[in-house]
Design an enzyme around this catalytic site. Structure first.
Site: not given
Length: 68
Positions: A33, A36
């Site tokens: 991600c 993230c």
């Protein structure tokens, strides 16, 4: 919050009782991600700013879990 315990990569178990009186930020993230991964430096800065008053728990959602 219900009682819990976790074992981070360093192997030192943490329980909710250890965190009493602190602000706990739980961050679910994954290596795949990009947003993230991008927020990790900000979380580290936040932790450094607040020191022992804040605990940032990063919980990886990778499948399979990262090996230690």
């Amino acid at each position: 919050m219900p009682a819990f315990s976790i074992t981070p990569l360093d192997g030192k178990q943490i329980s909710s009782a250890d965190l009493k009186g602190k602000v706990v930020l739980v961050n679910f993230w994954a290596t795949w991600c990009p947003p993230c991964r991008a927020e990790i430096p900000d979380l580290m800065e936040l932790q450094a700013h607040y020191g022992d008053k804040l605990v940032v728990l990063g919980i990886s959602e990778d499948d399979p879990p990262l090996a230690t």
